[in-house]
Design a protein around this motif. Structure first.
Motif, PDB file in Angstrom:
ATOM      1  N   TYR A 190       9.566  -5.236  18.870  1.00  0.00           N
ATOM      2  CA  TYR A 190       9.656  -3.782  18.768  1.00  0.00           C
ATOM      3  C   TYR A 190       9.553  -3.093  20.134  1.00  0.00           C
ATOM      4  O   TYR A 190      10.208  -2.066  20.358  1.00  0.00           O
ATOM      5  N   ASP A 191       8.766  -3.636  21.053  1.00  0.00           N
ATOM      6  CA  ASP A 191       8.636  -3.006  22.368  1.00  0.00           C
ATOM      7  C   ASP A 191       9.976  -2.973  23.097  1.00  0.00           C
ATOM      8  O   ASP A 191      10.354  -1.954  23.691  1.00  0.00           O
ATOM      9  N   ILE A 251       8.933   4.565  15.543  1.00  0.00           N
ATOM     10  CA  ILE A 251       7.522   4.916  15.754  1.00  0.00           C
ATOM     11  C   ILE A 251       7.002   4.285  17.043  1.00  0.00           C
ATOM     12  O   ILE A 251       6.283   4.926  17.813  1.00  0.00           O
ATOM     13  N   ARG A 252       7.375   3.030  17.310  1.00  0.00           N
ATOM     14  CA  ARG A 252       6.940   2.372  18.553  1.00  0.00           C
ATOM     15  C   ARG A 252       7.498   3.094  19.776  1.00  0.00           C
ATOM     16  O   ARG A 252       6.825   3.195  20.811  1.00  0.00           O
ATOM     17  N   TYR A 253       8.723   3.604  19.655  1.00  0.00           N
ATOM     18  CA  TYR A 253       9.297   4.380  20.752  1.00  0.00           C
ATOM     19  C   TYR A 253       8.433   5.602  21.055  1.00  0.00           C
ATOM     20  O   TYR A 253       8.119   5.889  22.220  1.00  0.00           O
ATOM     21  N   LEU A 254       8.009   6.321  20.021  1.00  0.00           N
ATOM     22  CA  LEU A 254       7.165   7.491  20.245  1.00  0.00           C
ATOM     23  C   LEU A 254       5.803   7.097  20.810  1.00  0.00           C
ATOM     24  O   LEU A 254       5.207   7.847  21.592  1.00  0.00           O
ATOM     25  N   ALA A 255       5.307   5.926  20.416  1.00  0.00           N
ATOM     26  CA  ALA A 255       4.006   5.466  20.909  1.00  0.00           C
ATOM     27  C   ALA A 255       4.082   5.027  22.364  1.00  0.00           C
ATOM     28  O   ALA A 255       3.170   5.303  23.157  1.00  0.00           O
ATOM     29  N   ASN A 256       5.165   4.348  22.737  1.00  0.00           N
ATOM     30  CA  ASN A 256       5.262   3.764  24.088  1.00  0.00           C
ATOM     31  C   ASN A 256       5.798   4.738  25.119  1.00  0.00           C
ATOM     32  O   ASN A 256       5.514   4.588  26.311  1.00  0.00           O
ATOM     33  N   ASP A 304       2.585  -5.446  14.142  1.00  0.00           N
ATOM     34  CA  ASP A 304       1.605  -4.591  13.458  1.00  0.00           C
ATOM     35  C   ASP A 304       1.667  -3.206  14.090  1.00  0.00           C
ATOM     36  O   ASP A 304       1.280  -3.020  15.246  1.00  0.00           O
ATOM     37  N   GLY A 305       2.168  -2.227  13.318  1.00  0.00           N
ATOM     38  CA  GLY A 305       2.353  -0.889  13.865  1.00  0.00           C
ATOM     39  C   GLY A 305       1.319   0.127  13.431  1.00  0.00           C
ATOM     40  O   GLY A 305       1.533   1.336  13.589  1.00  0.00           O
ATOM     41  N   ARG A 306       0.192  -0.353  12.910  1.00  0.00           N
ATOM     42  CA  ARG A 306      -0.799   0.608  12.400  1.00  0.00           C
ATOM     43  C   ARG A 306      -1.322   1.540  13.492  1.00  0.00           C
ATOM     44  O   ARG A 306      -1.497   2.733  13.251  1.00  0.00           O
ATOM     45  N   VAL A 307      -1.562   1.005  14.679  1.00  0.00           N
ATOM     46  CA  VAL A 307      -2.109   1.858  15.753  1.00  0.00           C
ATOM     47  C   VAL A 307      -1.067   2.835  16.285  1.00  0.00           C
ATOM     48  O   VAL A 307      -1.409   3.815  16.947  1.00  0.00           O
TER      49      VAL A 307
END
Length: 268
Positions: free
Chosen positions: A71-72, A103-108, A200-203
């Motif tokens: 995902y990263d 969602i990972r894009y918004l997180a990273n 795991d994308g919970r965080v």
């Protein structure tokens, strides 16, 4: 119009680009391509929006390197597309595996240009079961999928397509949908299944600080509707809309409702 964007050394991804206006960037699910969104592609430009369908690396018209299906890396590819095309005030739409990647894009990438998020049957925050997360497939179930991909990929994808829909779909449609999966790179299909099993994308959920629309089929056998309670709880500005007559394939089974809900969300 189509674009090939270099996201890594000698790795280009394809982006379909139709219409003008606010950019709506679609991220497809496993193991298909941007073509799964054809019923959005023919509708949104009529209402003054720009449809952008990205083929993730390994899928559709994009290059298929051996690595990079976590995902990263996929999220970094999305960032390259947004910046290379100089997209502003983007509405990001993620279906199934495309959901946790969005969602990972918004997180990273905190300095992203996303104004709203739409999650369609998202495989978020987790696709497989964990402690305190009893929903989705068991991890061993994905191991079985991977083994079947290695021995009979067409047969496995045909069986997967059978789980995809709650409604009975016409034979011609089922053949078309199977072909979308068969056009994917075989190693990308396998490596993405590993990511679905292990990520795991919970965080990541708490990093979504934009209004979020969650559309999900009540009869989803791939990403159970119970996923939505975790997304709604973890994303501060989330709204869930259940689709009573759909499985995982809500963009096909209730396409008019999907388009209506997205258009209403865009106008808010």
């Amino acid at each position: 119009m189509g674009h090939y964007i270099e996201v890594d050394q000698n790795v280009n991804v394809y982006v379909e680009d139709v219409g003008e206006g606010t950019p709506i960037l679609f991220l497809h699910g496993w193991p298909v391509s941007h073509k799964m969104f054809e019923y959005q592609q023919i509708e949104l430009p009529k209402h003054g929006y720009r449809f952008l369908g990205m083929d993730l690396r390994g899928y559709g018209k994009s290059d298929a390197p051996w690595n990079g299906y976590d995902y990263d890396t996929m999220a970094a590819d999305v960032d390259k597309v947004v910046r290379e095309l100089d997209l502003q005030d983007v509405v990001l739409v993620g279906f199934s595996m495309g959901g946790p990647i969005a969602i990972r894009y918004l997180a990273n990438f905190k300095e992203n240009r996303v104004q709203k998020l739409v999650l369609l049957g998202a495989a978020a925050p987790l696709f497989t079961q964990r402690d305190e997360y009893p929903h989705g497939l068991e991890q061993s179930g994905v191991d079985d999928i991977i083994a079947n991909l290695k021995s009979d990929r067409p047969g496995m994808l045909k069986d997967f397509g059978g789980m995809f829909f709650h409604q009975d779909m016409p034979d011609a449609f089922s053949d078309w949908f199977l072909n979308l999966g068969l056009t994917a790179s075989p190693h990308a299909t396998i490596h993405s299944a590993v990511a679905l099993r292990d990520e795991d994308g919970r965080v990541d959920l708490a990093s979504v600080h934009v209004p979020t629309l969650i559309l999900h089929g009540k009869h989803d056998e791939i990403c159970p509707f119970e996923f939505t309670s975790f997304m709604e709880e973890g994303i501060p500005e989330a709204t869930v809309v259940p689709f009573e007559n759909s499985g995982h394939g809500l963009v096909f089974e209730e396409k008019e409702k999907v388009n209506h809900e997205i258009l209403q969300f865009l106008k808010r």
